[in-house]
Motif scaffolding. Structure first.
Motif, PDB file in Angstrom:
ATOM      1  N   ASN A   1       0.813  -1.196   0.000  1.00  0.00           N
ATOM      2  CA  ASN A   1       0.000   0.000   0.000  1.00  0.00           C
ATOM      3  C   ASN A   1       0.855   1.258   0.000  1.00  0.00           C
ATOM      4  O   ASN A   1       0.360   2.345   0.293  1.00  0.00           O
ATOM      5  N   THR A   2       2.136   1.101  -0.309  1.00  0.00           N
ATOM      6  CA  THR A   2       3.056   2.229  -0.252  1.00  0.00           C
ATOM      7  C   THR A   2       3.952   2.264  -1.482  1.00  0.00           C
ATOM      8  O   THR A   2       4.443   1.220  -1.918  1.00  0.00           O
ATOM      9  N   VAL A   3       4.128   3.441  -2.031  1.00  0.00           N
ATOM     10  CA  VAL A   3       5.143   3.635  -3.051  1.00  0.00           C
ATOM     11  C   VAL A   3       6.005   4.823  -2.651  1.00  0.00           C
ATOM     12  O   VAL A   3       5.557   5.728  -1.954  1.00  0.00           O
ATOM     13  N   TYR A   4       7.227   4.791  -3.102  1.00  0.00           N
ATOM     14  CA  TYR A   4       8.174   5.854  -2.850  1.00  0.00           C
ATOM     15  C   TYR A   4       8.635   6.445  -4.177  1.00  0.00           C
ATOM     16  O   TYR A   4       8.658   5.762  -5.199  1.00  0.00           O
ATOM     17  N   LEU A   5       9.008   7.693  -4.111  1.00  0.00           N
ATOM     18  CA  LEU A   5       9.632   8.336  -5.265  1.00  0.00           C
ATOM     19  C   LEU A   5      10.950   8.933  -4.776  1.00  0.00           C
ATOM     20  O   LEU A   5      10.952   9.939  -4.067  1.00  0.00           O
ATOM     21  N   GLN A   6      12.032   8.270  -5.117  1.00  0.00           N
ATOM     22  CA  GLN A   6      13.362   8.770  -4.781  1.00  0.00           C
ATOM     23  C   GLN A   6      13.788   9.749  -5.861  1.00  0.00           C
ATOM     24  O   GLN A   6      13.868   9.380  -7.040  1.00  0.00           O
ATOM     25  N   MET A   7      14.037  10.978  -5.464  1.00  0.00           N
ATOM     26  CA  MET A   7      14.383  12.025  -6.418  1.00  0.00           C
ATOM     27  C   MET A   7      15.814  12.476  -6.163  1.00  0.00           C
ATOM     28  O   MET A   7      16.121  13.041  -5.121  1.00  0.00           O
ATOM     29  N   ASN A   8      16.677  12.195  -7.104  1.00  0.00           N
ATOM     30  CA  ASN A   8      18.086  12.574  -7.020  1.00  0.00           C
ATOM     31  C   ASN A   8      18.417  13.632  -8.060  1.00  0.00           C
ATOM     32  O   ASN A   8      17.657  13.848  -9.005  1.00  0.00           O
ATOM     33  N   SER A   9      19.546  14.264  -7.889  1.00  0.00           N
ATOM     34  CA  SER A   9      20.011  15.290  -8.835  1.00  0.00           C
ATOM     35  C   SER A   9      18.904  16.295  -9.136  1.00  0.00           C
ATOM     36  O   SER A   9      18.621  16.621 -10.296  1.00  0.00           O
ATOM     37  N   LEU A  10      18.293  16.779  -8.084  1.00  0.00           N
ATOM     38  CA  LEU A  10      17.161  17.684  -8.245  1.00  0.00           C
ATOM     39  C   LEU A  10      17.576  18.969  -8.961  1.00  0.00           C
ATOM     40  O   LEU A  10      18.701  19.457  -8.803  1.00  0.00           O
ATOM     41  N   ARG A  11      16.629  19.485  -9.722  1.00  0.00           N
ATOM     42  CA  ARG A  11      16.831  20.710 -10.483  1.00  0.00           C
ATOM     43  C   ARG A  11      15.754  21.728 -10.097  1.00  0.00           C
ATOM     44  O   ARG A  11      14.671  21.332  -9.672  1.00  0.00           O
ATOM     45  N   PRO A  12      16.026  22.999 -10.271  1.00  0.00           N
ATOM     46  CA  PRO A  12      14.994  23.997  -9.958  1.00  0.00           C
ATOM     47  C   PRO A  12      13.683  23.743 -10.712  1.00  0.00           C
ATOM     48  O   PRO A  12      12.606  24.018 -10.166  1.00  0.00           O
ATOM     49  N   GLU A  13      13.762  23.200 -11.900  1.00  0.00           N
ATOM     50  CA  GLU A  13      12.546  22.933 -12.673  1.00  0.00           C
ATOM     51  C   GLU A  13      11.727  21.763 -12.127  1.00  0.00           C
ATOM     52  O   GLU A  13      10.624  21.508 -12.602  1.00  0.00           O
ATOM     53  N   ASP A  14      12.261  21.076 -11.127  1.00  0.00           N
ATOM     54  CA  ASP A  14      11.488  20.031 -10.451  1.00  0.00           C
ATOM     55  C   ASP A  14      10.558  20.619  -9.394  1.00  0.00           C
ATOM     56  O   ASP A  14       9.744  19.898  -8.818  1.00  0.00           O
ATOM     57  N   THR A  15      10.684  21.892  -9.145  1.00  0.00           N
ATOM     58  CA  THR A  15       9.835  22.554  -8.151  1.00  0.00           C
ATOM     59  C   THR A  15       8.373  22.470  -8.559  1.00  0.00           C
ATOM     60  O   THR A  15       7.996  22.863  -9.666  1.00  0.00           O
ATOM     61  N   ALA A  16       7.559  21.919  -7.675  1.00  0.00           N
ATOM     62  CA  ALA A  16       6.140  21.726  -7.952  1.00  0.00           C
ATOM     63  C   ALA A  16       5.471  21.116  -6.729  1.00  0.00           C
ATOM     64  O   ALA A  16       6.148  20.697  -5.785  1.00  0.00           O
ATOM     65  N   VAL A  17       4.155  21.063  -6.773  1.00  0.00           N
ATOM     66  CA  VAL A  17       3.407  20.241  -5.823  1.00  0.00           C
ATOM     67  C   VAL A  17       3.312  18.853  -6.440  1.00  0.00           C
ATOM     68  O   VAL A  17       2.881  18.710  -7.583  1.00  0.00           O
ATOM     69  N   TYR A  18       3.725  17.863  -5.681  1.00  0.00           N
ATOM     70  CA  TYR A  18       3.716  16.486  -6.156  1.00  0.00           C
ATOM     71  C   TYR A  18       2.502  15.769  -5.566  1.00  0.00           C
ATOM     72  O   TYR A  18       2.263  15.800  -4.356  1.00  0.00           O
ATOM     73  N   TYR A  19       1.768  15.110  -6.444  1.00  0.00           N
ATOM     74  CA  TYR A  19       0.570  14.386  -6.055  1.00  0.00           C
ATOM     75  C   TYR A  19       0.738  12.899  -6.344  1.00  0.00           C
ATOM     76  O   TYR A  19       1.262  12.522  -7.391  1.00  0.00           O
ATOM     77  N   CYS A  20       0.283  12.082  -5.412  1.00  0.00           N
ATOM     78  CA  CYS A  20       0.220  10.662  -5.726  1.00  0.00           C
ATOM     79  C   CYS A  20      -1.195  10.324  -6.150  1.00  0.00           C
ATOM     80  O   CYS A  20      -2.161  10.962  -5.720  1.00  0.00           O
ATOM     81  N   ALA A  21      -1.285   9.332  -6.998  1.00  0.00           N
ATOM     82  CA  ALA A  21      -2.567   8.926  -7.550  1.00  0.00           C
ATOM     83  C   ALA A  21      -2.592   7.411  -7.665  1.00  0.00           C
ATOM     84  O   ALA A  21      -1.546   6.758  -7.688  1.00  0.00           O
ATOM     85  N   ALA A  22      -3.791   6.867  -7.742  1.00  0.00           N
ATOM     86  CA  ALA A  22      -3.928   5.418  -7.858  1.00  0.00           C
ATOM     87  C   ALA A  22      -5.132   5.083  -8.720  1.00  0.00           C
ATOM     88  O   ALA A  22      -6.097   5.841  -8.798  1.00  0.00           O
ATOM     89  N   SER A  23      -5.029   3.923  -9.336  1.00  0.00           N
ATOM     90  CA  SER A  23      -6.127   3.437 -10.167  1.00  0.00           C
ATOM     91  C   SER A  23      -6.042   1.925 -10.250  1.00  0.00           C
ATOM     92  O   SER A  23      -4.957   1.351 -10.280  1.00  0.00           O
ATOM     93  N   SER A  24      -7.222   1.314 -10.301  1.00  0.00           N
ATOM     94  CA  SER A  24      -7.274  -0.133 -10.493  1.00  0.00           C
ATOM     95  C   SER A  24      -7.650  -0.480 -11.932  1.00  0.00           C
ATOM     96  O   SER A  24      -7.689  -1.663 -12.279  1.00  0.00           O
ATOM     97  N   THR A  25      -7.885   0.554 -12.743  1.00  0.00           N
ATOM     98  CA  THR A  25      -8.385   0.297 -14.096  1.00  0.00           C
ATOM     99  C   THR A  25      -7.557   0.924 -15.207  1.00  0.00           C
ATOM    100  O   THR A  25      -7.847   0.698 -16.382  1.00  0.00           O
ATOM    101  N   VAL A  26      -6.548   1.705 -14.848  1.00  0.00           N
ATOM    102  CA  VAL A  26      -5.782   2.408 -15.883  1.00  0.00           C
ATOM    103  C   VAL A  26      -5.065   1.412 -16.785  1.00  0.00           C
ATOM    104  O   VAL A  26      -4.499   0.424 -16.322  1.00  0.00           O
TER     105      VAL A  26
END
Length: 125
Positions: A76-101
């Motif tokens: 029930n958990t996922v991670y997003l490891q973000m390395n070598s971050l850049r200024p253009e990565d600045t944002a609100v990050y949303y997680c989403a889920a689907s059983s049908t996609v």
């Protein structure tokens, strides 16, 4: 299913952050969990997805080689490891889920029925 995203913050360019997304219940193998992001004045865009059945991952071109999506020990958990971050990565990050996609719609926000509240990631130059 309720999703809880966390792990955002302020980081310098070149640094790393790890985001977490926890679902309120154990997801079945047919679930896909994904990350999207939205910068000010821009549309929400796909970042990465993880399909529990088979462990298949997908990444948007701007983050390939820098970000890694993975699952936790509990299904029930996922991670997003973000390395070598850049200024253009600045944002609100949303997680989403689907059983049908389906595969061809993984990058489409409208294909996901469950969304977390978002976590702010700010990368300074």
């Amino acid at each position: 299913v309720q999703l809880q995203a966390s792990g955002g913050g302020l980081e310098q360019a070149g640094g790393s952050l790890r985001l977490s997304c926890v679902a309120s219940e154990r997801t079945s193998s047919r679930f896909v969990m994904a990350w999207f992001r939205q910068a000010p004045g821009k549309e929400r865009e796909f970042v990465s997805s993880f399909r529990f059945s088979g462990g298949y991952t997908n990444y948007a071109e701007p983050v390939k080689g820098r970000f890694t999506i993975s699952r936790g020990n509990a299904k029930n958990t996922v991670y997003l490891q973000m390395n070598s971050l850049r200024p253009e990565d600045t944002a609100v990050y949303y997680c989403a889920a689907s059983s049908t996609v389906i595969q061809s719609s993984l990058a489409s926000a409208s294909a996901y029925g469950y969304w977390g509240q978002g976590t702010q990631v700010t990368v300074s130059s």
